[in-house]
Design a protein around this motif. Structure first.
Motif, short mmCIF file in Angstrom:
data_model
loop_
_atom_site.label_atom_id
_atom_site.label_comp_id
_atom_site.label_asym_id
_atom_site.label_seq_id
_atom_site.Cartn_x
_atom_site.Cartn_y
_atom_site.Cartn_z
N THR A 82 0.85 -1.20 0.00
CA THR A 82 0.00 0.00 0.00
C THR A 82 0.88 1.24 0.00
O THR A 82 1.73 1.40 0.89
CB THR A 82 -0.93 0.02 1.23
N ALA A 85 -0.38 8.24 1.20
CA ALA A 85 -1.02 9.43 0.62
C ALA A 85 0.06 10.45 0.28
O ALA A 85 1.18 10.40 0.79
CB ALA A 85 -2.02 10.02 1.61
N SER A 87 0.63 14.72 -0.21
CA SER A 87 0.06 16.06 0.04
C SER A 87 1.14 17.11 -0.09
O SER A 87 2.19 17.02 0.55
CB SER A 87 -0.58 16.12 1.42
N THR A 105 -2.93 16.56 -3.88
CA THR A 105 -3.07 15.40 -3.00
C THR A 105 -3.52 14.19 -3.78
O THR A 105 -4.14 14.31 -4.83
CB THR A 105 -4.11 15.67 -1.88
N PHE A 106 -3.18 13.03 -3.25
CA PHE A 106 -3.85 11.80 -3.65
C PHE A 106 -3.83 10.84 -2.48
O PHE A 106 -2.98 10.94 -1.59
CB PHE A 106 -3.27 11.18 -4.93
N GLN A 107 -4.78 9.93 -2.46
CA GLN A 107 -5.01 9.06 -1.33
C GLN A 107 -4.11 7.81 -1.40
O GLN A 107 -3.55 7.49 -2.45
CB GLN A 107 -6.47 8.64 -1.28
N PRO A 108 -3.97 7.10 -0.26
CA PRO A 108 -3.22 5.84 -0.28
C PRO A 108 -3.81 4.88 -1.31
O PRO A 108 -5.03 4.87 -1.54
CB PRO A 108 -3.38 5.30 1.14
#
Length: 372
Positions: A82, A85, A87, A105-108
């Motif tokens: 995984t 994230a 930021s 930003t981007f998420q995990p």
């Protein structure tokens, strides 16, 4: 010191936990760091299972190398990870000093590896694992001690590949000994991971910077238009003010000519400016006369000079009587019954004294007023 308790022993190239092997030297394990025999401690009820060197050693690598190799082995075995994230905040400043911001930003996200290489020498830095997924490479560093690695990460930042850190330095021996907890920390917990370099994040940041640059150009254009509009308004106000000043100056000059002519006419008519009364009494009587004149002849309407306190006809722009340069004319209303109270008012009024102080000399004397 927790490094004295080694969580993993190696046997036949396989890393094992202390509870997975026989107790003591019968474990037949060696230190992952120095390769010397280990003694397994797994019989105590209050002690977490661990390994110790069979003989006193100065080895400090057993703990770190064991945890790091076990983490890499998990990545190789599971072929998944995984990613953390991302930021970052991009900023740009307009010519007006306003700061524009854009969050990138981007998420995990979980990835599946096509291949994993262990402990790859990249020249100036060692990659503990290199994951290939979707034609892209990801460099992985496993952190097992609190020591900062700024220099290594600066080198990684110059390599044309994304790189992350998996921080296991906060895990306790008990957590490492729990396979599920350890696996979650290594593979799926985004909180243990951080970007050293993200090519995707950099690409998004570059796009955001270009968008911000466009916004800055637009804001600068709007600001220039607004500044031009405000400047035009200010110029118009200045021209208007200058015109008012000029008009006022011309009107005052014309007024002064009228004053001088009136003063000359009074001198020619030998109208006395002084008599036997005191200066204060004369000035008080003039104030009273003009007040009564306003009540009886001007319908209670008048304007008062802020310097000499004498009343003039309503609408007068300047005082006919004094030559004060700083005086202003204020509109006032005079009650019809002022005659009954004017003398009582004057006894406690400061107007006569103020009149003498601000306008000690009257250029023109008010016309005589006959009181009823």
């Amino acid at each position: 010191m927790r490094e004295a308790k080694i969580p993993f022993g190696e046997r036949d190239g396989v890393l094992l936990r202390a509870f997975e092997v026989a107790n003591g030297l019968a474990c037949d394990c060696v230190c992952p760091g120095c390769r010397k025999p280990l003694n397994a401690a797994n019989r105590g009820q209050k002690v977490i299972p661990h390994f110790r060197h069979a003989q006193a050693e100065d080895c400090v690598r057993g703990y770190k190398d064991g945890v790091r190799r076990a983490a890499v082995a998990l990545i190789v075995a599971q072929q998944r990870l995984t990613l953390p994230a991302f930021s970052r905040q991009i900023s740009a400043t307009t010519i007006s000093g306003h700061t524009l911001l854009r969050d990138v930003t981007f998420q995990p996200a979980a990835i599946t590896a096509d291949a994993v290489e262990r402990f790859v020498d990249l020249g100036e830095v060692m990659a503990h694992a290199v994951i290939t997924a979707g034609g892209r490479q990801l460099i992985v560093r496993i952190k097992v001690s609190p020591r900062a690695e700024h220099e290594r990460y600066q080198r990684l930042a110059h390599i044309a590949a994304s790189s992350i850190e998996i921080d296991l330095s906060g895990l306790s021996l008990e957590q490492i000994n729990d396979p599920a907890t350890f696996e979650r920390a290594v593979l799926s917990d985004p909180s243990t991971k951080s970007w050293i370099r993200s090519l995707r994040g950099e690409m998004l940041a570059q796009r955001a910077a270009k968008d911000l640059a466009t916004d800055v150009v637009a804001c600068n254009g709007q600001w220039e238009q607004e500044r031009g509009r405000l400047q035009a308004i200010e110029d118009a106000r200045r021209v208007e003010q200058e015109a008012k000043v000029t008009t006022h100056a011309n009107a005052l000059a014309a007024h002064r000519e009228v004053q001088l002519a009136a003063a000359a006419a009074q001198r020619d008519a030998d109208i006395p400016a002084k008599d036997g009364r005191s200066a204060r009494q004369r000035r008080e009587d003039l104030i009273v006369d003009q007040t009564l004149r306003a009540a009886q002849e001007w319908g209670g309407q008048a304007v008062e000079c802020s310097a000499c306190c004498l009343l003039s006809q309503p609408g007068a722009q300047f005082c006919l009587y004094c030559a004060s340069e700083s005086s202003t004319m204020s509109r006032i209303l005079v009650p019809a019954d002022v005659a009954a109270t004017i003398h009582l008012r004057m006894r406690c009024s400061a107007k006569p004294e103020r009149s003498l102080r601000l306008a000690p000399t009257l250029l023109v004397q008010p016309a005589p007023f006959t009181r009823d």
